[in-house]
Design a protein around this motif. Structure first.
Motif, PDB file in Angstrom:
ATOM      1  N   LYS A  33      43.120  43.160  27.162  1.00 28.75           N
ATOM      2  CA  LYS A  33      44.257  43.138  28.079  1.00 28.75           C
ATOM      3  C   LYS A  33      44.710  41.696  28.302  1.00 28.75           C
ATOM      4  O   LYS A  33      43.891  40.782  28.407  1.00 28.75           O
ATOM      5  N   TYR A  61      50.220  43.023  31.814  1.00 33.07           N
ATOM      6  CA  TYR A  61      50.402  43.061  33.265  1.00 33.07           C
ATOM      7  C   TYR A  61      50.883  41.710  33.787  1.00 33.07           C
ATOM      8  O   TYR A  61      50.534  40.653  33.242  1.00 33.07           O
ATOM      9  N   ILE A  92      51.888  44.192  39.170  1.00 32.03           N
ATOM     10  CA  ILE A  92      50.939  44.678  40.172  1.00 32.03           C
ATOM     11  C   ILE A  92      50.984  43.719  41.361  1.00 32.03           C
ATOM     12  O   ILE A  92      50.801  42.506  41.197  1.00 32.03           O
ATOM     13  N   LEU A 132      43.160  48.206  37.113  1.00 32.22           N
ATOM     14  CA  LEU A 132      43.965  48.096  35.902  1.00 32.22           C
ATOM     15  C   LEU A 132      43.185  48.711  34.740  1.00 32.22           C
ATOM     16  O   LEU A 132      43.755  49.390  33.884  1.00 32.22           O
TER      17      LEU A 132
END
Length: 270
Positions: A33, A61, A92, A132
């Motif tokens: 990620k 993200y 987020i 997440l």
């Protein structure tokens, strides 16, 4: 192993040749990620990423630590970067991220509205902890349980005209098999409160490292010493205290833990 690139910090490091500004932005790579944590004031984070040959087009993200403009000011440049792309990252943040804030110098809240960001990004606002992945956690609103942190207001909330205690201040947790890494923006809620909540949510007692701003630049020596006493009990492997931490606090931390120098362009592998 997490890798964290410091895209923006208030400090720069000699011979690195990256730009600095009184702000913060990190690029985090962990378990496939890619996370942009805060965006600084301006487009400096993009310039430094380009200089470091780091690609931001494929981030998964965008995590915002809180709604001050030294952490959200670069969002307008991300809109330009992603508006025509098919894959867009999720944002987020805490629901109060868009509160309008001001002091005697003017408005210093998030410069973009919720509506403008929703047109481009998948906006996810969470007051409670949000996972997440199994090992990457946004803490949401931090309980303020001790008697010395999170008590000072920062400016005024424009709508209510009441002191702003930055209740949207949050943190990101990277969980490893041997403990957790805590990434913070300014720690308005207090780094001790953040660490204790992180341990509670992850059911983990070992904190490997803390990275980010600790907001102690204008704090009393009594407050700094209480924070240092707590940090000493953590037995951290490393402390990357930067941005708004302040030199006085850094000098004290250097005596009681493994304090690391931080600046724009630094790559951290933990």
């Amino acid at each position: 192993m997490p890798k964290i690139n410091v895209l923006v910090d208030s400090n720069t490091i000699i011979d690195k040749y990256f730009l600095g500004e009184p702000a913060l932005s990190f690029l985090i790579n962990y378990q496939s990620k890619k996370i942009l944590f805060d965006t600084g004031y301006s487009d400096v984070f993009l310039k430094n990423a380009k200089n470091a040959k780091l690609n931001l087009d494929d981030i998964d993200y965008i995590v915002l630590s809180h709604g001050h403009n030294d952490h959200t000011g670069g969002l307008s440049h991300l809109i330009s970067l992603f508006k025509d792309k098919e894959k867009k990252p999720k944002i987020i943040a805490h629901p109060d991220i868009f509160l309008s804030r001001f002091d005697d110098k003017g408005d210093f809240g998030c410069p973009l509205s919720k509506e403008s960001l929703e047109k481009v990004f998948d906006l996810n606002l969470h007051k409670e902890p949000y996972f997440l992945t199994d090992n990457i956690i946004f803490l949401g609103e931090i309980p303020r349980r001790n008697d010395f942190e999170g008590k000072n207001s920062v400016g005024i909330q424009k709508i209510s005209n009441m002191p702003d205690y930055v209740m949207d201040d949050s943190a990101l947790i990277l969980k490893r098999h041997d403990g957790i890494i805590i990434v913070v923006g300014c720690s308005h809620s207090g780094i001790s409160n953040i660490c204790e909540y992180a341990k509670e949510i992850t059911k983990t007692n070992k904190i490997i490292s803390v990275i980010g701003g600790l907001h102690l630049k204008k704090s009393s020596i009594e407050h700094i010493n209480k924070t240092a006493n707590y940090i000493e009990t953590l037995n951290l492997n490393s402390l990357y205290a930067c941005h708004c931490t302040g030199l006085k606090a850094q000098c004290i931390f250097d005596r009681i833990t493994n304090l690391k120098e931080v600046g724009s362009g630094l790559e951290i592998k933990i």
